[in-house]
Each structure stands twice: as C-alpha cells, then as structure tokens.
Design a protein around this motif. Structure first.
Motif, PDB file in Angstrom:
ATOM      1  N   ALA A  52       8.917   4.504   1.786  1.00 25.37           N
ATOM      2  CA  ALA A  52       7.876   4.810   0.806  1.00 25.37           C
ATOM      3  C   ALA A  52       6.857   5.758   1.431  1.00 25.37           C
ATOM      4  CB  ALA A  52       7.196   3.528   0.333  1.00 25.37           C
ATOM      5  N   ALA A  53       6.494   5.482   2.680  1.00 24.23           N
ATOM      6  CA  ALA A  53       5.543   6.342   3.390  1.00 24.23           C
ATOM      7  C   ALA A  53       6.143   7.711   3.683  1.00 24.23           C
ATOM      8  CB  ALA A  53       5.096   5.669   4.683  1.00 24.23           C
ATOM      9  N   LEU A  54       7.425   7.749   4.061  1.00 21.21           N
ATOM     10  CA  LEU A  54       8.072   9.028   4.335  1.00 21.21           C
ATOM     11  C   LEU A  54       8.208   9.865   3.065  1.00 21.21           C
ATOM     12  CD1 LEU A  54      10.879   7.983   6.866  1.00 21.21           C
ATOM     13  CD2 LEU A  54       8.767   9.224   7.353  1.00 21.21           C
ATOM     14  N   GLY A  55       8.405   9.203   1.931  1.00 24.79           N
ATOM     15  CA  GLY A  55       8.442   9.923   0.656  1.00 24.79           C
ATOM     16  C   GLY A  55       7.114  10.605   0.379  1.00 24.79           C
ATOM     17  N   PHE A  56       6.035   9.908   0.675  1.00 19.30           N
ATOM     18  CA  PHE A  56       4.705  10.509   0.525  1.00 19.30           C
ATOM     19  C   PHE A  56       4.544  11.703   1.456  1.00 19.30           C
ATOM     20  CE2 PHE A  56       0.557  10.755   2.644  1.00 19.30           C
ATOM     21  CZ  PHE A  56      -0.224  11.212   1.581  1.00 19.30           C
ATOM     22  N   MET A  57       4.985  11.551   2.705  1.00 19.68           N
ATOM     23  CA  MET A  57       4.846  12.636   3.673  1.00 19.68           C
ATOM     24  C   MET A  57       5.641  13.866   3.253  1.00 19.68           C
ATOM     25  SD  MET A  57       5.633  12.513   7.753  1.00 19.68           S
ATOM     26  CE  MET A  57       5.462  13.985   8.784  1.00 19.68           C
ATOM     27  N   ALA A  58       6.855  13.630   2.727  1.00 20.95           N
ATOM     28  CA  ALA A  58       7.691  14.756   2.283  1.00 20.95           C
ATOM     29  C   ALA A  58       7.017  15.505   1.139  1.00 20.95           C
ATOM     30  CB  ALA A  58       9.062  14.248   1.857  1.00 20.95           C
ATOM     31  N   ARG A 112       0.839  -1.212   0.000  1.00 23.14           N
ATOM     32  CA  ARG A 112       0.000   0.000   0.000  1.00 23.14           C
ATOM     33  C   ARG A 112       0.870   1.257   0.000  1.00 23.14           C
ATOM     34  NH1 ARG A 112      -2.158   3.538  -1.163  1.00 23.14           N
ATOM     35  NH2 ARG A 112      -4.052   4.592  -0.468  1.00 23.14           N
ATOM     36  N   SER A 113       1.961   1.238   0.753  1.00 26.73           N
ATOM     37  CA  SER A 113       2.848   2.400   0.816  1.00 26.73           C
ATOM     38  C   SER A 113       3.511   2.674  -0.524  1.00 26.73           C
ATOM     39  CB  SER A 113       3.921   2.181   1.887  1.00 26.73           C
ATOM     40  OG  SER A 113       3.347   2.046   3.169  1.00 26.73           O
ATOM     41  N   LEU A 114       3.825   1.611  -1.267  1.00 27.59           N
ATOM     42  CA  LEU A 114       4.499   1.771  -2.555  1.00 27.59           C
ATOM     43  C   LEU A 114       3.642   2.500  -3.586  1.00 27.59           C
ATOM     44  CD1 LEU A 114       6.259  -1.704  -2.896  1.00 27.59           C
ATOM     45  CD2 LEU A 114       7.362   0.504  -2.500  1.00 27.59           C
ATOM     46  N   PHE A 115       2.327   2.502  -3.383  1.00 24.23           N
ATOM     47  CA  PHE A 115       1.435   3.169  -4.328  1.00 24.23           C
ATOM     48  C   PHE A 115       1.055   4.579  -3.883  1.00 24.23           C
ATOM     49  CE2 PHE A 115       0.927  -1.248  -5.600  1.00 24.23           C
ATOM     50  CZ  PHE A 115       0.882  -1.141  -6.987  1.00 24.23           C
ATOM     51  N   LEU A 116       1.669   5.055  -2.802  1.00 20.37           N
ATOM     52  CA  LEU A 116       1.415   6.425  -2.368  1.00 20.37           C
ATOM     53  C   LEU A 116       2.198   7.400  -3.254  1.00 20.37           C
ATOM     54  CD1 LEU A 116       1.691   6.042   1.525  1.00 20.37           C
ATOM     55  CD2 LEU A 116      -0.413   6.402   0.196  1.00 20.37           C
ATOM     56  N   PRO A 117       1.670   8.568  -3.546  1.00 21.02           N
ATOM     57  CA  PRO A 117       2.435   9.572  -4.292  1.00 21.02           C
ATOM     58  C   PRO A 117       3.719   9.929  -3.541  1.00 21.02           C
ATOM     59  CG  PRO A 117       0.116  10.195  -4.142  1.00 21.02           C
ATOM     60  CD  PRO A 117       0.309   9.024  -3.225  1.00 21.02           C
ATOM     61  N   GLY A 118       4.827   9.968  -4.232  1.00 23.31           N
ATOM     62  CA  GLY A 118       6.097  10.313  -3.608  1.00 23.31           C
ATOM     63  C   GLY A 118       6.863   9.132  -3.065  1.00 23.31           C
ATOM     64  N   ALA A 119       6.275   7.917  -3.150  1.00 25.13           N
ATOM     65  CA  ALA A 119       6.938   6.728  -2.616  1.00 25.13           C
ATOM     66  C   ALA A 119       8.299   6.505  -3.270  1.00 25.13           C
ATOM     67  CB  ALA A 119       6.057   5.498  -2.795  1.00 25.13           C
ATOM     68  N   ALA A 120       8.374   6.738  -4.586  1.00 23.70           N
ATOM     69  CA  ALA A 120       9.634   6.530  -5.308  1.00 23.70           C
ATOM     70  C   ALA A 120      10.726   7.452  -4.792  1.00 23.70           C
ATOM     71  CB  ALA A 120       9.425   6.760  -6.800  1.00 23.70           C
ATOM     72  N   ASP A 121      10.347   8.677  -4.411  1.00 26.21           N
ATOM     73  CA  ASP A 121      11.342   9.606  -3.862  1.00 26.21           C
ATOM     74  C   ASP A 121      11.880   9.094  -2.535  1.00 26.21           C
ATOM     75  OD1 ASP A 121      10.914  11.291  -6.019  1.00 26.21           O
ATOM     76  OD2 ASP A 121       9.365  12.444  -4.969  1.00 26.21           O
ATOM     77  N   GLY A 122      10.997   8.516  -1.735  1.00 26.81           N
ATOM     78  CA  GLY A 122      11.434   7.961  -0.463  1.00 26.81           C
ATOM     79  C   GLY A 122      12.395   6.803  -0.637  1.00 26.81           C
ATOM     80  N   LEU A 123      12.084   5.909  -1.566  1.00 23.76           N
ATOM     81  CA  LEU A 123      12.957   4.768  -1.817  1.00 23.76           C
ATOM     82  C   LEU A 123      14.287   5.207  -2.414  1.00 23.76           C
ATOM     83  CD1 LEU A 123      10.405   2.155  -3.232  1.00 23.76           C
ATOM     84  CD2 LEU A 123      11.275   2.407  -0.902  1.00 23.76           C
TER      85      LEU A 123
END
Length: 531
Positions: A284-290, A201-212
């Motif tokens: 992935a979740a932190l990328g979304f938060m950022a 679920r986290s991998l499909f959040l917007p910005g997940a790729a930036d977090g990874l």
C-alpha cells in the motif's frame, strides 16, 4: 509461601509460566525483520496472488512438519539443541552444536540491523534524511566506502548498537519467564497494534489500491515455474525460525502435558498472518510512492535493507503524517528484531548452560559479552554493512539450510527417530501425527529444501554474490559457514558436566512445589506465580 513450576519442568533451566507465554515467545521468534521486508518482495516477484498457493502448500508440507520436529526434540528430551540431539542419539550431538554456532553468528550481525532501525525511529520524527534517503543512509549515516574491511568507527551506529546489546543482555539475564516470556507478552501485542495501525494508515494513502493490485494480481502461469515453488519453501523455512535450534530450546521450557502440535499450528499460522499483513502494509505504501514519483510499482519495489532504509524514508517524506508512519514502521522493526534476537541468543546460552552446568547469569556473560564485542567491532565500522550482507547471505543459505537438511535426513533415515517423536507429541497433542507427517519430514521437506539449496549454490558459484571481492566472500561467506561446522564437531567432543543425564527423554523432573530461594532455583529462572 511455595510456588510450583510447570508440571514436569525442571526449575534449574527455567520455564515458561504457561502455554500462552510459550506461544507468544515462539511467535516473537518467528516474526522478525524478514516477515516485514522479505515476504512482500518474494510474493511480488513470484506470481503475486498466485504465490499464496505454493506458499500455503509449503507451510503445510514443510514448515509445520519441521516445526513439529523441533518441538518434539526439545519437548521430549528437555534440553538445548545439543543436549536434545545427544539424548536422542549421541553421534548426532554435533548437529545441535552446528545450530548453536549458526545462532551465535546470526546474533552478532542481527543486532546491527536492529540498531539501524532504532536510530531511524528517531530520524523519522524530523525526517533527518532530507531529500536524499539513499545518500543519507549509505553516506551520512553508515559512511560506507568501497568494499573492504576498515576499523573506522561510525558513532551513529556504535551507540544504538551498544544500547541494543544492553537491552538484550538484560532480558537474557532475567531468565526464561521474567525475561524472554515477559518481554514477549508485552512486545508481541504492542507489535501487532503498532503494525496494524501502520497498515490502516497506509491503506488510506493515495495510490494504495494500485500497490495492492500489483501485489495480489495473480500470475497463474508462474505456478509452472519450479523456482516459484522453491521461493515458497525457502520463505516458509526462513520465516518460521525452524532448523537452527530456537524451537528446540523453547519447547524444552514447556510443561510435559502441553499440547505442542496445537501450539505449533497457532504459531505457524500467526507467523503467516503477520507476513500477509506486512505485505498489505508495505505494498500500500509502495503504491503511494509509485504514484507520487509518477512511475510504476516496478520502479520502487525493493526488499531488505533497501526497502527499510531507502524506500520507506522516501515514502515517509511524501506522505501526510509521515513522521508517525516512520515511528510505527521502524519501531515495529525494533520490536520484531529484539524478540527474534533474544530467541537466537537463547539457543547459545541454553547450550552452554547445559554443557557446563553454569548459573544463568554466568552463561549470559560468557556468551553475550563476546558476541557484543564482536558485533560492535565488526558492524559499527564504515565497512560493517558489507560484512553484514555477506555473512547474512551465506549463513542463511549454506548454514541454516544445510543443517536443516542434514538433521531431517539423519533423524529420519539413520536414527529412525520419527515414530518415537510422533508418539511423544501425540500423547497430549490435539493434532495427531502419523505416517503422513513422517513422510513429509523424511522425504518431502528435505527434497524441497535440497532443491532450494542446490539452486542457491549454483547461482552463487556462477556469479560472485553482489560482485564482492573473492577474499571477502571466502572469509565472511564460505569461511563463516565452514567455521560453524568446525566448531560444531569440536564442541561435540567436549565432555558434558558430570551431573548432566544422557538418559533419553531427560532426567526425571521434580513436580513438588519448590520454595523461593531454594538451591534448585536460580535468579531469573523462577516463575514467581502459581499456575
């Protein structure tokens, strides 16, 4: 109808019904809160993707070798940590009691963090923290004031904390197989499925790729920094549940002919695999938060309490389907925490049973009830978080690390036990131990951990931990670390029950079938099935 215990396993102490159950229990102990909230941050701060190299080196040169050492002691000598050390060499018994004291202290505060996670599992449903997760956690939920010690009870903490202790004591009372083993068989698959779903679920959040990208982009220059290697060895050590009696105790519940080295290999890599999975999900979740906050990863990265109870609630509030993410995340923390807490407390229960020949339920009451009372008294108050933070920092570094180094040095250089322990594991092990293993345990691992210990010690002396008052650090930090050592020395002078054999390798154990209800079998210890 009669039932047979695992071959070579005493029915009095209890036993895991199979190698599979032992492996799941060992994984349950190793996979704890630190895997989820510590590894991602440590990796990010120490070279990102490049950190995986020293991490793998640390696993192979220190983590697995030390895990095999713990397995060898427990499996060969068929006893709790103090009894295993005593059977190896009587003067080393205090090391086992040192580990027991450390486990008691850890159990007392670890339960509080599980209670926080349990409460937040329900908070996630309606996002009870509102728009200010940080203010809610420290203010509305914990009601934290200035550093100090108070007796003001927080109702929102004491109730879930009492429930955690009730669940743990129930599991412990049911015994090795019906309690610890059965819990692991159910909880570990549930944990993997729940956390796996959270990661997807986290991998499909917007910005997940930036977090990874932030987590795995390698900074190869970091490999030239000794502190990065120290961080890798420290992370492996803390995450594998080695060095403080857990794996010694669990190994004593396994049949004589079990492949312990192969089992250790599975446990070690399963633990590391879960850490990597946690890193993917968290970042992935932190990328979304950022992305949602309009900042970069540096502004949202946190570890420990801050990641779990401040950063993740903020993510849950912003993400579509956040309530489900919250329930999965905090539910995973509860499950991972419970399986680890059970293993920590079993070290103490097993030692008390061995020392005084107590019935299991009696030992659980003698150990568990005082631990629960102390836990409720210290950590359900408005000052509980401060005490928890201090005790956790000092007992991990100046308790676990010190006793680990001492145990390796003593067993390798004074008792000269390593060749015999290697020979024991080699009898049925699929991975052969020889000169390389001895060198790793006798030299590489203790030197690496001593470096980590010295680094942490100097940092703590130069600057008081988190700026806490000196009296709190001396009481709950240095004092707690010193108290467990004093306890260890004192406990080692107590006489063992007259029926306890000090024969190296343990007493000869029955392999004949044992009838249910026979005097050799105690409630909660019997397997109840034929292998």
């Amino acid at each position: 109808m009669t039932t047979a215990p695992p071959e070579g396993q005493t029915t009095r102490r209890g036993a895991f019904s199979s190698r599979r159950v032992f492996i799941l229990a060992a994984i349950g102990s190793a996979v704890g809160l630190g895997n989820i909230w510590r590894f991602p941050y440590v990796a990010y701060e120490n070279g990102g993707g490049a950190f995986l190299l020293p991490y793998l080196v640390a696993l192979l040169t220190a983590g697995l070798p030390f895990l095999f050492l713990d397995y060898a002691l427990g499996h060969r000598h068929r006893g709790s940590a103090p009894l295993a050390f005593a059977r190896q060499s009587r003067p080393t018994e205090f090391i086992g009691w040192w580990q027991v004291g450390i486990c008691f202290v850890i159990a007392v505060y670890y339960a509080a963090v599980i209670a926080y996670a349990l409460r937040y599992t329900f908070f996630s449903v309606d996002k009870a923290w509102g728009e200010e997760p940080e203010g809610f956690f420290f203010g509305d939920f914990l009601q934290v004031g200035d550093p100090g010690v108070t007796t003001e009870v927080v109702l929102g903490v004491i109730v879930p904390l009492a429930l955690v202790w009730a669940a743990v004591l129930l599991i412990m009372g049911l015994g090795v197989q019906r309690g610890i083993g059965a819990t692991s068989v159910v909880f570990i698959p549930v944990l993997v499925v729940a956390f796996g779903f959270l990661v997807v679920r986290s991998l499909f959040l917007p910005g997940a790729a930036d977090g990874l990208d932030a987590l795995f982009s390698p900074d190869w220059g970091a490999l030239a920094d000794a502190s990065v290697w120290a961080a890798a060895f420290g992370q492996i050590f803390f995450s594998l549940s080695i060095g403080f009696g857990i794996m010694i105790t669990y190994a004593s519940y396994v049949g004589r002919r079990t492949d312990m080295t192969g089992s250790g290999f599975v446990v070690g890599f399963a633990n590391s695999g879960f850490e990597l999975l946690a890193g993917i999900g968290v970042f992935a979740a932190l990328g979304f938060m950022a992305q949602a906050s309009g900042g970069d990863i540096d502004t949202v990265v946190a570890d420990g309490i801050g990641l779990a109870f401040v950063a993740f609630p903020a993510i849950i509030s912003e993400a579509a389907g956040g309530s489900l993410i919250g329930v999965l995340f905090f539910g995973s923390l509860v499950i991972a925490g419970l399986t680890s807490l059970v293993s920590v407390l079993e070290v103490v229960v097993s030692a008390v049973r061995d020392k005084f020949e107590l019935h299991r339920l009696t030992a659980v009451a003698v150990v568990g009830l005082p631990a629960a009372v102390i836990s409720l008294a210290l950590f359900s108050t408005t000052s509980g978080l401060y005490v928890l933070d201090i005790v956790d920092y000092f007992i991990n570094r100046f308790g676990i690390l010190v006793v680990a180094v001492v145990s390796m040095v003593v067993l390798a250089w004074f008792v000269r036990a390593l060749p015999g322990l290697a020979a024991h594991l080699n009898r049925h092990g699929s991975i052969r131990l020889g000169t390389l293993w001895i060198a790793l345990v006798a030299v590489v691992a203790p030197v690496a951990l001593t470096f980590v210990l010295a680094r942490d010690f100097l940092a703590t002396i130069e600057e008081p931990y988190e700026g806490y008052p000196a009296w709190m650090l001396n009481t709950f930090g240095w004092g707690a670390a010193a108290l467990v050592l004093v306890f260890a020395v004192g406990a080692s002078f107590l006489r063992w029950h007259s029926s306890v054999s000090m024969r190296p390798g343990g007493p000869e154990e029955p392999t004949e079938p044992v009838a249910p209800g026979a005097t050799a079998v105690e409630p909660g210890d019997h397997r109840g099935e034929v292998r």
